[in-house]
Design a protein around this motif. Structure first.
Motif, PDB file in Angstrom:
ATOM      1  N   ILE A 518      -3.079  14.104  -9.043  1.00 50.10           N
ATOM      2  CA  ILE A 518      -2.607  13.119  -8.063  1.00 50.10           C
ATOM      3  C   ILE A 518      -3.679  12.045  -7.906  1.00 50.10           C
ATOM      4  CG2 ILE A 518      -1.929  12.777  -5.647  1.00 50.10           C
ATOM      5  CD1 ILE A 518       0.068  14.471  -7.243  1.00 50.10           C
ATOM      6  N   LEU A 519      -3.243  10.791  -7.952  1.00 48.52           N
ATOM      7  CA  LEU A 519      -4.203   9.685  -7.869  1.00 48.52           C
ATOM      8  C   LEU A 519      -4.208   9.013  -6.496  1.00 48.52           C
ATOM      9  CD1 LEU A 519      -3.401   8.131 -11.362  1.00 48.52           C
ATOM     10  CD2 LEU A 519      -5.320   9.608 -10.774  1.00 48.52           C
ATOM     11  N   GLY A 520      -3.374   9.498  -5.581  1.00 46.22           N
ATOM     12  CA  GLY A 520      -3.355   8.911  -4.230  1.00 46.22           C
ATOM     13  C   GLY A 520      -2.130   8.044  -4.020  1.00 46.22           C
ATOM     14  N   ARG A 521      -2.039   7.498  -2.816  1.00 46.21           N
ATOM     15  CA  ARG A 521      -0.855   6.729  -2.430  1.00 46.21           C
ATOM     16  C   ARG A 521      -0.810   5.388  -3.154  1.00 46.21           C
ATOM     17  NH1 ARG A 521       2.820   9.541   0.568  1.00 46.21           N
ATOM     18  NH2 ARG A 521       3.682   7.463   0.882  1.00 46.21           N
ATOM     19  N   VAL A 522       0.378   4.939  -3.425  1.00 44.85           N
ATOM     20  CA  VAL A 522       0.527   3.605  -4.006  1.00 44.85           C
ATOM     21  C   VAL A 522       1.119   2.631  -2.990  1.00 44.85           C
ATOM     22  CG1 VAL A 522       0.739   4.450  -6.364  1.00 44.85           C
ATOM     23  CG2 VAL A 522       2.798   4.155  -4.974  1.00 44.85           C
ATOM     24  N   ASP A 523       1.347   3.104  -1.778  1.00 47.62           N
ATOM     25  CA  ASP A 523       1.873   2.205  -0.745  1.00 47.62           C
ATOM     26  C   ASP A 523       0.804   1.993   0.333  1.00 47.62           C
ATOM     27  OD1 ASP A 523       1.786   4.665   0.460  1.00 47.62           O
ATOM     28  OD2 ASP A 523       3.952   4.915   0.587  1.00 47.62           O
ATOM     29  N   ASP A 524       1.186   1.449   1.458  1.00 42.30           N
ATOM     30  CA  ASP A 524       0.209   1.140   2.498  1.00 42.30           C
ATOM     31  C   ASP A 524      -0.005   2.311   3.442  1.00 42.30           C
ATOM     32  OD1 ASP A 524      -0.450  -1.415   1.635  1.00 42.30           O
ATOM     33  OD2 ASP A 524       1.410  -2.208   2.462  1.00 42.30           O
ATOM     34  N   VAL A 525      -0.133   3.476   2.863  1.00 45.16           N
ATOM     35  CA  VAL A 525      -0.408   4.646   3.672  1.00 45.16           C
ATOM     36  C   VAL A 525      -1.853   5.064   3.421  1.00 45.16           C
ATOM     37  CG1 VAL A 525       0.138   7.080   4.032  1.00 45.16           C
ATOM     38  CG2 VAL A 525       1.983   5.430   3.718  1.00 45.16           C
ATOM     39  N   ILE A 526      -2.587   5.330   4.503  1.00 37.39           N
ATOM     40  CA  ILE A 526      -3.970   5.784   4.356  1.00 37.39           C
ATOM     41  C   ILE A 526      -3.986   7.272   4.675  1.00 37.39           C
ATOM     42  CG2 ILE A 526      -6.361   5.105   4.816  1.00 37.39           C
ATOM     43  CD1 ILE A 526      -5.445   2.933   6.563  1.00 37.39           C
ATOM     44  N   ASN A 527      -4.823   8.001   3.961  1.00 33.43           N
ATOM     45  CA  ASN A 527      -4.919   9.439   4.188  1.00 33.43           C
ATOM     46  C   ASN A 527      -6.313   9.747   4.739  1.00 33.43           C
ATOM     47  OD1 ASN A 527      -5.110  12.239   3.931  1.00 33.43           O
ATOM     48  ND2 ASN A 527      -3.673  12.256   2.204  1.00 33.43           N
ATOM     49  N   VAL A 528      -6.388   9.926   6.042  1.00 36.98           N
ATOM     50  CA  VAL A 528      -7.671  10.210   6.687  1.00 36.98           C
ATOM     51  C   VAL A 528      -7.697  11.695   7.044  1.00 36.98           C
ATOM     52  CG1 VAL A 528      -9.221   9.655   8.605  1.00 36.98           C
ATOM     53  CG2 VAL A 528      -7.720   7.891   7.663  1.00 36.98           C
ATOM     54  N   SER A 529      -8.609  12.411   6.459  1.00 31.23           N
ATOM     55  CA  SER A 529      -8.713  13.865   6.688  1.00 31.23           C
ATOM     56  C   SER A 529      -7.387  14.568   6.469  1.00 31.23           C
ATOM     57  CB  SER A 529      -9.195  14.157   8.117  1.00 31.23           C
ATOM     58  OG  SER A 529     -10.455  13.606   8.320  1.00 31.23           O
ATOM     59  N   GLY A 530      -6.643  14.111   5.481  1.00 33.66           N
ATOM     60  CA  GLY A 530      -5.361  14.753   5.208  1.00 33.66           C
ATOM     61  C   GLY A 530      -4.255  14.345   6.158  1.00 33.66           C
ATOM     62  N   HIS A 531      -4.527  13.373   7.036  1.00 31.69           N
ATOM     63  CA  HIS A 531      -3.492  12.898   7.956  1.00 31.69           C
ATOM     64  C   HIS A 531      -3.012  11.534   7.527  1.00 31.69           C
ATOM     65  CE1 HIS A 531      -5.743  15.559  10.996  1.00 31.69           C
ATOM     66  NE2 HIS A 531      -4.883  16.249  10.308  1.00 31.69           N
ATOM     67  N   ARG A 532      -1.716  11.410   7.494  1.00 32.68           N
ATOM     68  CA  ARG A 532      -1.133  10.163   7.028  1.00 32.68           C
ATOM     69  C   ARG A 532      -1.059   9.139   8.135  1.00 32.68           C
ATOM     70  NH1 ARG A 532       4.268  11.887   4.054  1.00 32.68           N
ATOM     71  NH2 ARG A 532       4.883   9.761   4.427  1.00 32.68           N
ATOM     72  N   LEU A 533      -1.560   7.936   7.850  1.00 33.13           N
ATOM     73  CA  LEU A 533      -1.460   6.847   8.809  1.00 33.13           C
ATOM     74  C   LEU A 533      -1.017   5.612   8.056  1.00 33.13           C
ATOM     75  CD1 LEU A 533      -4.826   7.582  10.527  1.00 33.13           C
ATOM     76  CD2 LEU A 533      -2.614   7.624  11.674  1.00 33.13           C
ATOM     77  N   SER A 534      -0.191   4.821   8.679  1.00 30.87           N
ATOM     78  CA  SER A 534       0.211   3.613   7.984  1.00 30.87           C
ATOM     79  C   SER A 534      -0.704   2.479   8.421  1.00 30.87           C
ATOM     80  CB  SER A 534       1.677   3.313   8.271  1.00 30.87           C
ATOM     81  OG  SER A 534       1.807   2.240   9.136  1.00 30.87           O
ATOM     82  N   THR A 535      -1.083   1.645   7.459  1.00 34.76           N
ATOM     83  CA  THR A 535      -1.957   0.517   7.785  1.00 34.76           C
ATOM     84  C   THR A 535      -1.281  -0.358   8.841  1.00 34.76           C
ATOM     85  OG1 THR A 535      -1.035  -0.717   5.968  1.00 34.76           O
ATOM     86  CG2 THR A 535      -3.079   0.426   5.531  1.00 34.76           C
ATOM     87  N   MET A 536       0.029  -0.486   8.714  1.00 35.38           N
ATOM     88  CA  MET A 536       0.786  -1.345   9.630  1.00 35.38           C
ATOM     89  C   MET A 536       0.764  -0.798  11.067  1.00 35.38           C
ATOM     90  SD  MET A 536       2.123  -3.336   7.189  1.00 35.38           S
ATOM     91  CE  MET A 536       3.283  -2.613   6.111  1.00 35.38           C
ATOM     92  N   GLU A 537       0.804   0.527  11.168  1.00 37.06           N
ATOM     93  CA  GLU A 537       0.785   1.157  12.488  1.00 37.06           C
ATOM     94  C   GLU A 537      -0.535   0.816  13.209  1.00 37.06           C
ATOM     95  OE1 GLU A 537       1.601   5.202  11.554  1.00 37.06           O
ATOM     96  OE2 GLU A 537       1.854   5.797  13.639  1.00 37.06           O
ATOM     97  N   VAL A 538      -1.636   0.916  12.454  1.00 38.87           N
ATOM     98  CA  VAL A 538      -2.937   0.619  13.051  1.00 38.87           C
ATOM     99  C   VAL A 538      -3.041  -0.877  13.346  1.00 38.87           C
ATOM    100  CG1 VAL A 538      -5.432   0.830  12.771  1.00 38.87           C
ATOM    101  CG2 VAL A 538      -3.931   2.569  11.782  1.00 38.87           C
ATOM    102  N   GLU A 539      -2.499  -1.695  12.441  1.00 40.60           N
ATOM    103  CA  GLU A 539      -2.518  -3.143  12.680  1.00 40.60           C
ATOM    104  C   GLU A 539      -1.738  -3.499  13.935  1.00 40.60           C
ATOM    105  OE1 GLU A 539      -1.048  -4.819   9.035  1.00 40.60           O
ATOM    106  OE2 GLU A 539      -2.893  -4.271   7.967  1.00 40.60           O
TER     107      GLU A 539
END
Ligand code: PRX
Length: 650
Positions: A518-539
Motif C-alpha cells: 500500500i502506497l497511501g491515500r491518493v485523495d485529500d485524506v490524511i492518516n494521522v496515527s491511523g486516524h483518517r482526517l480530511s484536509t477539507m474538514e480541518v480547513e
C-alpha cells in the motif's frame, strides 16, 4: 493526482511461518489457500454459503448474493439472525457460558472479568433499559463512551433490539459529536460521566451536554457512572444507567433481524469536509468479521486475544466486539493509554493476562520503539504467538523491531489492510501460510478480488504503482452512506465508469511475487496515527475562526504518527510575528473536531499558491511542508513569488 505513483521502497526480506505454527494453523499450506481462494472468487456463493452455515440463523436465507442492483449489494437475502445472539447466545447454548469473554482492565488498575453468560445477562439488561426508554428497532443511538465493558454491552444491546448504533470516538469534540448525532438523526445517546486517560478524567458527559443543546430530538441520555466527577443533570432526559438497570428483567429475546437490516453507522472522513456515515448491515458483516477473525488471527480455543484499538473506530467494532465474540474467544480490553502509569503498560498487561494474539497500530509500535527496548524487556512475552498491525502502512524498520522485540523472532506478523468501508480485513497474510515481507499487506483474503489499475481501468504489471481496486462485492462491504446515495456512488463506484468496481482511495503496487504494497491515500485524506482526517474538514474548522481568511491543509511524513497535519493560513490583517494566533488556531481545531485533528504546525502566509484557475496547489504545499525540493512545473502558478514566503516561514 496522477496514478503513476512513485515507489521507493524495495524490501527483499521474507519470513515464512515456523513449522510449529504452521502445523496447528487453520490454514496451513499454500495449496489449501490457493484452492480456497480460487473457489472464493470464482464461486463466491458456494464459498460464503459454507461459511455462513456456521452462524446461528433464526431463519435461513434464500440467496447468498444478489448483485443485480449494484452497487447496492444484498447478501444472504431473506435470512434472519441477530448479531448479539451470534456473539453471545450461541456460545452459552453450546456449553461455553463459563468461558471468559472479556477481561477488562481500567487505566487506574481496576478489573472486571465477564464470562459469556454474564455478558449475555448484562447485554439483555442493557437492551431492556433501552427499550424502557422507548428505543425501538431502526432507531439510531449514539454511543460516546470510554473503553469500559459497558461500551461493548451498549453496542450489543443496540444490536439485540435492532437499534442502529453510531459509536463516536471519545476523543471527538462536542461539535463533532453534534454533527454526527444530527446527521444520523439519533434519538438517544449513551455516555459516561467520564473516562480515564493518563490519570486524568475525560469529561464525556460535559461534551454530550454541549452537543445536545442543539439536538432536541434526543430524548434520552443514558449515563454510566465511571469516574464519579461532578456532572450537570437535565431531567427527564438524563438517566443514570445503574439506576435504570435495577428496574428491568435479566432476559431479552433477540430481535430477528433481516440479513440486510442495518447493524450500525460509523462516521469516517472523506475528501470533502462532511464526515460520511458508513452503513453496515447485519448478516454480511457478521459473516465477514467472523471468518476474517478466525483465519487472520488463527484463533484457537485457549487463545487470549487483545486488540488495542478503541471501539470508537472500525477496528474496535470488527475486531473487539463482533469478530472475536462471534468466535467465542477470550479477549483483553483496556481502558487507557499505553504509557499510563509507565511505558510498559501494554507489556505488563500481555504478561499478566497471558496474551497470545496481539493486534495494534504502526503508530503505537513506533512510539514503543522510541520509548526504548527496556520496557518490553522487563516482561515475559513468551505466550505471544501472533502479532498484527492495522491502520496505516508500517515501515519495515518498525516491522522488524516488532518482530524481534515483541515477537521474539517467533511470531508471524499479520499486516492487515482494510477500511471502515470494507468492514473487515481485505489484504493480509495468512499466518500459517504466507512468507511475510516487512511492510507488505501481502495477499487478498478469501473472496477479495483485488487488483492494481490505472485510471483507465487497465491492470498494471509487477511493481507498477497504481490505484487499488476491488473488482467484486464481498459480504462485509458498506451498504451506503447514510442519507447520501449519490456520494456513495460517486466516491466508491465511479472511478472506472464502465465497470462496477470499488475504489478505496489508496494507491498500491504488486511485487513480482504478487504481494500488495500500500502506497497511501491518493485523495485529500490524511492518516494521522491511523486516524483518517480530511484536509477539507480541518480547513473548514480553521476558516470558521474569525482570524482566518483562508487555509490549506496538507499532511507531511512524521516518524511517529505516520503523517502530521500542516496548515497554511492566511490571517485576517496580514502576517505578523504572532505565535499566539497559531496556538489559538491549533486549539480551535481541537475544539471543533477533537485533539486528534490539532495541526502539528501552522504557517502564516499572505497568499496560497494557486493555479490560474484558482485551485490551491496542494502538491506543492505538500513538498514545502515536508521540506522537499523537487522540480515542479510552476508555469501554471498564478503567484510564484509566494513560494519564498511559504518556505521562509518554516
Ligand atoms: O489508507 C489506508 C489505511 O487506512 C485507511 C482506512 O482508514 P480507516 O477507515 O480509518 O480504517 C482503519 C482501520 C481499518 C486505508 O484506506 N490503512 C489501513 N490499514 C492499512 C492501511 N494502509 C497501509 N497498510 C495497512 N495495513
Amino acid at each position: 493526482m496522477s496514478d503513476q505513483i512513485d515507489n521507493v521502497l524495495h524490501e527483499n526480506r521474507s519470513f515464512p511461518p515456523s513449522a510449529e505454527f504452521q502445523q496447528n494453523a487453520h490454514i496451513s499450506s499454500r495449496e489449501q489457500y490457493q484452492r480456497m481462494y480460487r473457489e472464493s472468487v470464482e464461486h463466491p456463493e458456494v464459498f460464503w454459503d459454507r461459511v455462513a452455515r456456521d452462524l446461528p440463523w433464526i431463519e435461513p436465507y434464500e440467496q447468498v448474493l444478489d448483485w443485480s442492483d449494484a452497487p447496492r449489494a444484498r447478501w444472504f437475502t431473506g435470512g434472519k439472525l441477530n448479531a448479539s445472539a451470534v456473539c453471545l447466545d450461541q456460545h452459552v447454548a453450546n456449553g461455553k457460558g463459563d468461558k471468559v469473554a472479556i477481561r477488562w482492565e481500567g487505566e487506574p488498575g481496576d478489573r472486571r472479568d465477564l464470562t459469556y453468560r454474564e455478558l449475555l445477562t448484562e447485554v439483555s439488561r442493557f437492551a431492556n433499559v433501552l427499550k424502557a426508554r422507548g428505543v425501538r428497532k431502526g432507531d439510531r443511538v449514539a454511543i460516546y463512551l470510554p473503553m469500559i465493558p459497558e461500551l461493548a454491552m451498549a453496542v450489543l444491546a443496540c444490536a439485540r433490539i435492532g437499534a442502529i448504533h453510531s459509536v463516536v470516538f471519545g476523543g471527538f469534540s462536542a461539535r463533532a459529536l453534534r454533527d454526527r448525532i444530527e446527521d444520523g438523526q439519533c434519538t438517544a445517546v449513551i455516555t459516561a460521566d467520564g473516562g480515564w486517560r493518563r490519570g486524568k478524567v475525560l469529561p464525556l458527559k460535559r461534551e454530550v451536554d454541549e452537543a445536545l443543546e442543539h439536538c432536541p430530538d434526543v430524548h434520552t441520555s443514558l449515563v454510566i457512572a465511571r469516574t464519579e466527577n461532578d456532572v450537570a443533570w437535565q431531567n427527564p432526559r438524563d438517566v443514570w444507567y445503574h439506576e435504570a438497570v435495577r428496574e428491568v428483567a435479566d432476559t431479552c429475546e433477540p430481535e430477528p433481524m433481516d440479513s440486510e437490516d442495518l447493524l450500525f453507522l460509523l462516521y469516517t472522513s472523506g475528501s470533502t469536509g462532511k464526515p460520511k456515515g458508513i452503513m453496515h448491515s447485519t448478516a454480511g458483516y457478521m459473516v465477514g468479521t467472523y471468518l476474517t477473525t478466525r483465519f487472520v488471527f488463527d484463533l484457537q480455543p485457549d487463545d487470549v486475544y487483545w486488540c488495542t484499538a478503541d471501539v470508537g473506530w472500525i477496528t474496535g467494532h470488527s475486531y473487539i466486539v463482533y469478530g472475536p465474540l462471534a468466535n467465542g474467544v477470550t479477549q483483553v480490553m483496556y481502558e487507557g493509554a499505553p504509557n499510563a502509569p509507565a511505558e510498559d503498560r501494554f507489556w505488563d498487561i500481555c504478561e499478566r493476562h497471558g496474551v497470545t494474539v496481539f493486534y495494534t497500530a504502526p503508530t503505537a509500535i513506533r512510539a514503543f520503539m522510541k520509548w526504548g527496548d527496556e520496557h518490553p524487556q522487563k516482561h515475559d512475552l513468551s505466550k505471544l504467538r501472533l502479532l498484527g498491525t492495522v491502520g496505516e502502512p508500517i515501515n519495515p524498520e518498525a516491522w522488524m523491531w516488532y518482530r524481534r522485540m515483541i515477537g521474539g523472532e517467533r511470531c508471524p506478523i499479520v499486516d492487515t489492510w482494510w477500511q471502515t468501508e470494507t468492514g473487515g480485513i481485505m489484504l493480509t497474510p495468512l499466518p500459517g501460510v504466507t512468507a511475510t515481507k516487512p511492510g507488505s499487506a501481502c495477499m487478498p483474503f478469501f473472496g477479495v478480488d483485488a487488483a492494481i489499475l490505472d485510471s483507465a481501468g487497465k491492470e498494471l504489471g509487477a511493481d507498477q504503482g497504481g490505484l487499488l481496486a476491488i473488482r467484486k462485492p464481498w459480504p462485509s462491504m458498506l451498504r451506503g452512506i447514510w442519507g447520501d446515495e449519490q456520494r456513495f456512488r460517486d466516491t466508491y463506484w465511479s472511478k472506472w465508469p464502465d465497470r462496477m468496481m470499488y475504489f478505496p482511495g489508496d494507491g498500491a503496487r504488486r511485487d513480482p511475487d504478487g504481494y500488495f504494497w500500500i502506497l497511501g491515500r491518493v485523495d485529500d485524506v490524511i492518516n494521522v496515527s491511523g486516524h483518517r482526517l480530511s484536509t477539507m474538514e480541518v480547513e473548514s474548522a480553521l476558516v470558521s475562526h474569525p482570524k482566518v481568511v483562508e487555509a490549506a491543509v496538507v499532511g507531511r511524513p512524521d516518524d511517529l504518527t505516520g503523517e502530521a497535519i500542516v496548515a497554511f493560513v492566511i490571517p485576517a490583517g496580514g502576517v505578523t510575528e504572532n505565535q499566539s494566533v497559531t496556538n489559538e488556531l491549533m486549539e480551535h481545531v481541537a475544539t471543533e473536531i477533537g485533539k486528534l485533528a490539532r495541526p502539528a504546525e501552522i504557517r502564516l502566509t499572505d497568499a496560497l499558491p494557486k493555479t490560474r484557475s484558482g485551485k490551491i496547489m496542494r502538491r506543492l504545499l505538500r513538498d514545502i511542508a515536508a521540506g522537499r525540493e523537487r522540480d515542479q512545473d510552476l508555469t501554471t502558478i498564478e503567484n510564484p513569488a509566494i513560494l519564498d514566503q511559504l518556505r521562509g516561514n518554516a
